[in-house]
Design a protein around this motif. Structure first.
Motif: not given
Length: 941
Positions: A56-83
């Motif tokens: 939800e944050e906006t305006g930072k220069d490297d924000l997109e890379e952090k956001q993509l990294k956090s989402v990628k990390k979350m996807v990796q965590c749920y690779q066996n299913g979603l509670p």
């Protein structure tokens, strides 16, 4: 969450409202699987709210890379299913990623990865999680439909794949400790609750020029339409009309037409059929269906094309049931009639030039479907002229003929037989609307000739495979059955030209002959079909003979014989359910239509004990027959010979016809709720015939041409007919009636008087309700009539009381006679017992025997004359040596009888005589005895 709430939520999303996800936990814990922990199958805690806050944050220069990294990390965590407990936050993350795609295309990949995870089974930690998180799950799945508005082809296709995976769930890659897989149908159910189907239908308008996305959405809707709930939601979104209108959109793959037709099929089967028809009954949809069908009919060569063509025709047939559908306006009706008849009737239309049916299963089904839609067309009078122009009647009559093997090219023998029966069944529906065409093509001649072949002994081995051929295997009963149905439909039009033509072609004689042959061909296996054939024959004969005396004369004694044959049917078969009831109703109808008015036939019916058979049927006490039989009896009683037959009839326990009719009257009054006391007497002399229904109904003023309740009562029960029959028997000298019957007969005798009084009372009440005041004279007359009717009721009630009292007195007298007879019997028995006791006393007690002997001798002496006349000869009546006190019989000794007449003197007679003399004479001893003045001689024993 209810379906209505889910639909309201979906509509809110469509308007751009923000979705609020709720969860009982503030900081959800997700599973982050490390290399060491992967083998153990556990989740490592992760703060999903932090990921959401980061997105939800906006305006930072490297924000997109952090956001993509956090989402990628979350996807990796749920690779066996979603509670289920974390589903709301995960879908919020998905929504945020999708919202950034338009300006930041790099978010397409993480959004698609999250959607891939949605294809995996949901996980639950507790059994109750499915219920606890149901609302969050439904809202999350509903979000998939809302994300279709994102202008990304890859994302849209992945959404469709995700939804399709709901129906083809794969097991989790690895078991997670402490979690279980949710039920396989859980996602599907939550999709229904969330209203996903409706939003997917609404998204179709976004892909009019994007074939790939459209095909994926149609594939998704094809899966969703397997549910009734989803079909209902799709119908509300106008799915039928939206899909049907784009059937002809360019599609090299052919999937669009296939998937669209499948969805339409599911909608018709699993939702409101009427609403679907209404949606498709517009010019745009019908033009689309017409174009598709014509292309498939003229150019479709593959097995798949032919199946699809037949499916489109079935959908069209369903739409044609709606009279408001513009089938004629779009030209579809004319084309379908052309396709249905081009094979039988030569046509130069270029649309069918060079076309030919094969004997494939699809073409065979198409031909039957075209017959079906013709039946649908004939129900709309506006299509009649098109049916005439298309020569439909001529085309159908090409099948009403004896099969000729060398001419059957297109169809196999079994297929031709089925089409033949289907064509005749179609004619039964179409021909009554095309009378002129029927007569133009000599329909009666075709049908009678075909019936003659059906009744012949020609060898014909039918297959009996189809619905129409039921019970017709190895015989021609199916052909005869449907031909008679066609003939019955035409005769019951009461069109004099048709009926006259049939009679001129000797149809009556032919039908009677067929009926007789069906009796001889009786078969238990085809019993129901034979009964239907016989019923139809009798109905046709009734339609032909009614109101025509010359035709009744043609019906004659042969026709009466077949009627009598049916009336002799075992009554037990009436409850078999095979059709004997229908046959009996047809028979009673034919008595009415084919016998009445023709005096020779009436006399023959009476001579063959037809009245007895009618009364036997009425004695079965089945209400469904009684009304019709009584009507027949009323008509028959006009014949002066009938009364003797009615009075001569005897039923069970020697019941007479009059007693049976009166019993039926009592039963009818009991069912109608007429007030009677326990003896059957009138209770209310003012309303002696009133039923419970009449008591409940209030009298209301009616126009003069409307029958009142009292008048309608005459037609609605059998009392009037019983009165008419007994009236024609004169109410006098009716045999076999009990006092109860006579009590009821008093009411029946006065039925007409009571009914007239009842109607006048009704008139008087109506005048009062209308607040009219009759003139003095009319008022006096009305009151006199009503008073007279009441007096008649009192008189009948008094007469009934006298009868009941007389019967009571007679019963007392009869009872007294019985008692007197019983007393005499007991007294005689006492005397006999006393005599026997005296006899035993004499045989067992010598004193008693001597006393009895003295009394006997004293009695004998007292009976003799004290003085004898001087010239009288005295005969000794005592038998010497007799030691009994009972009469010894008529044995006397007459001394003056010459010995030569009796064969010897009557010496002292001994009871010990052992033999009777063979040569006659008086009893003698066995040994020879001497007689006075006679030489000695021996007398043989």
């Amino acid at each position: 969450m209810s379906t209505a709430e889910a639909a309201a939520t979906a509509q809110a999303r469509a308007r751009g409202s923000t979705i609020k996800f709720s969860s009982p936990r503030q900081i959800p814990v997700v599973g982050v699987v490390t290399e060491d922990e992967e083998a153990q199958g556990v989740f490592k805690p992760m703060d999903l709210n932090r990921v959401i806050k980061l997105l939800e944050e906006t305006g930072k220069d490297d924000l997109e890379e952090k956001q993509l990294k956090s989402v990628k990390k979350m996807v990796q965590c749920y690779q066996n299913g979603l509670p289920l407990r974390d589903l709301a936050q995960i879908f919020k993350i998905l929504n945020l990623c999708a919202g950034k795609i338009k300006k930041q295309p790099h978010f397409i990949e993480p959004a698609c990865n999250i959607l891939k995870l949605c294809g995996l089974p949901f996980l639950k930690k507790k059994v109750s999680d499915e219920i606890t998180y149901a609302e969050d799950t439904a809202n999350s799945i509903a979000l998939l439909g809302d994300l279709m508005i994102i202008p990304s082809s890859e994302l849209r296709i992945q959404i469709c794949k995700c939804i399709i995976d709901f129906y083809h769930a794969e097991p989790p890659k690895q078991h997670i400790t402490g979690y279980q897989q949710a039920s396989s149908s859980y996602k599907i159910k939550m999709a229904e609750v969330g209203g996903l189907a409706k939003t997917m239908v609404q998204s179709l308008v976004l892909f009019e020029n994007q074939l790939v996305e459209k095909l994926w959405v149609l594939k998704t809707l094809q899966h969703l339409s397997a549910s009734e709930v989803n079909c209902t939601l799709m119908v509300k979104a106008q799915a039928a009309s939206g899909i049907c209108a784009h059937l002809n959109d360019p599609d090299p793959s052919g999937q669009l037409l296939f998937r669209s037709s499948e969805i339409l099929w599911n909608l018709l089967e699993k939702s409101s059929k009427e609403e679907i028809i209404q949606q498709l009954s517009n010019l745009e949809c019908l033009l689309a269906l017409k174009k598709v069908f014509k292309n498939l009919f003229t150019r479709g060569l593959s097995h798949y094309d032919r199946q699809l063509r037949n499916d489109i025709l079935v959908i069209t047939t369903i739409i044609s049931q709606n009279p408001g559908a513009p089938m004629i306006e779009c030209g579809f009706t004319r084309d379908l009639i052309l396709f249905a008849t081009f094979n039988e009737v030569k046509n130069q239309n270029p649309l069918v030039k060079g076309l030919k049916f094969s004997n494939s299963y699809e073409d065979f089904e198409l031909k039957k479907l075209l017959f079906n839609i013709i039946v649908t067309f004939c129900k709309d009078l506006s299509t009649i002229q098109l049916l005439i122009d298309g020569k439909v009647t001529l085309a159908l009559f090409t099948y009403v003929k004896k099969p000729e093997k060398h001419k059957i090219v297109e169809w196999s023998a079994a297929q031709y037989e089925e089409l033949q029966l289907h064509a005749i069944a179609t004619l039964s529906s179409v021909a009554p609307f095309l009378i002129d065409e029927y007569m133009l093509y000599q329909g009666n001649a075709h049908v009678l000739a075909f019936l003659e072949w059906c009744d012949s002994e020609d060898s014909f081995f039918s297959h009996g495979n189809s619905f129409h051929g039921t019970g017709g295997r190895g015989n021609k009963f199916a052909q005869m059955r449907y031909s008679l149905r066609l003939l019955r439909a035409m005769v019951y039009l009461e069109h004099e030209t048709i009926n006259k033509d049939l009679c001129e072609k000797r149809a009556i004689q032919q039908l009677i002959g067929i009926f007789k042959n069906t009796i001889s061909k009786y078969n238990d296996k085809e019993e129901a079909i034979l009964l239907e054939i016989q019923s139809d024959i009798l109905l046709i004969l009734s339609g032909l003979c009614e109101h025509h005396i010359p035709r009744k004369e043609i019906f004659g004694t042969e026709g009466v014989d077949i009627i009598l044959h049916v009336m002799k049917t075992d009554p037990k078969k009436l409850q078999s359910g095979l059709g004997y009831n229908v046959l009996l109703f047809s028979t009673l109808d034919s008595i009415w239509c084919c016998i009445f008015g023709c005096y020779p036939s009436e006399d023959y019916f009476l001579e063959k004990e037809g009245i007895f058979l009618l009364l036997d049927l009425m004695a079965l006490n089945q209400k469904k027959f009684c009304n019709l039989i009584l009507g027949i009896m009323v008509e028959f009683c006009d014949n002066p010979k009938t009364a003797a037959h009615v009075n001569a009839w005897r039923g069970k326990r020697d019941q007479t016809a009059a007693s049976l009719l009166i019993k039926l009257w009592r039963k009818e009054e009991k069912e109608l709720g007429v007030k009677r006391d326990k003896h059957g007497k009138i209770v209310d002399t003012k309303k002696p015939l009133f039923t419970s229904f009449q008591e409940e109904q209030k009298i209301t003023p009616l126009p003069a041409n409307c029958p009142t309740i009292a008048v309608m009562d005459v037609a609605e029960n059998i009392r009037a007919k019983i009165y008419a029959v007994l009236g024609k028997l004169d109410f006098e000298n009716l045999p076999g009636l009990s006092t109860e019957d006579f009590v009821t007969l008093c009411i029946i005798h006065r039925y007409l008087d009571f009914k007239i009084g009842e109607i006048w009372s009704e008139i008087y009440e109506e005048i009062k309700l209308e607040k009219l005041r009759p003139v003095t004279t009319d008022k006096k007359i009305l009151e006199s009539i009503i008073t007279a009717s009441e007096n008649i009721g009192k008189m009948v009630a008094s007469l009934q009381s006298e009868m009941i009292e007389s019967q009571a007195c007679q019963d007392v007298q009869n009872e007294q006679k019985v008692y007197t007879k019983v007393q005499a019997t007991h007294k005689q028995r006492e005397l006999a017992n006393k005599s026997w006791e005296n006899f035993l006393a004499r045989t067992s007690n010598i004193k008693t025997l001597k006393k009895a002997k003295r009394l006997q001798e004293k009695g004998i002496e007292s009976s003799r004359y004290s003085e004898h006349p001087s010239n009288a000869i005295f005969h000794q009546t005592d038998i010497k040596g007799l030691n009994t006190t009972v009469p010894s019989g008529g044995v006397v000794t007459v001394e003056s009888t010459p010995a030569r007449l009796v064969g010897g003197p009557l010496a002292d007679t001994d009871i010990a005589l052992k033999k009777l003399p063979i040569r006659g004479g008086a009893l003698q001893r066995v040994k020879a005895v001497k007689t006075v003045n006679e030489p000695e001689k021996s007398v043989p024993a």
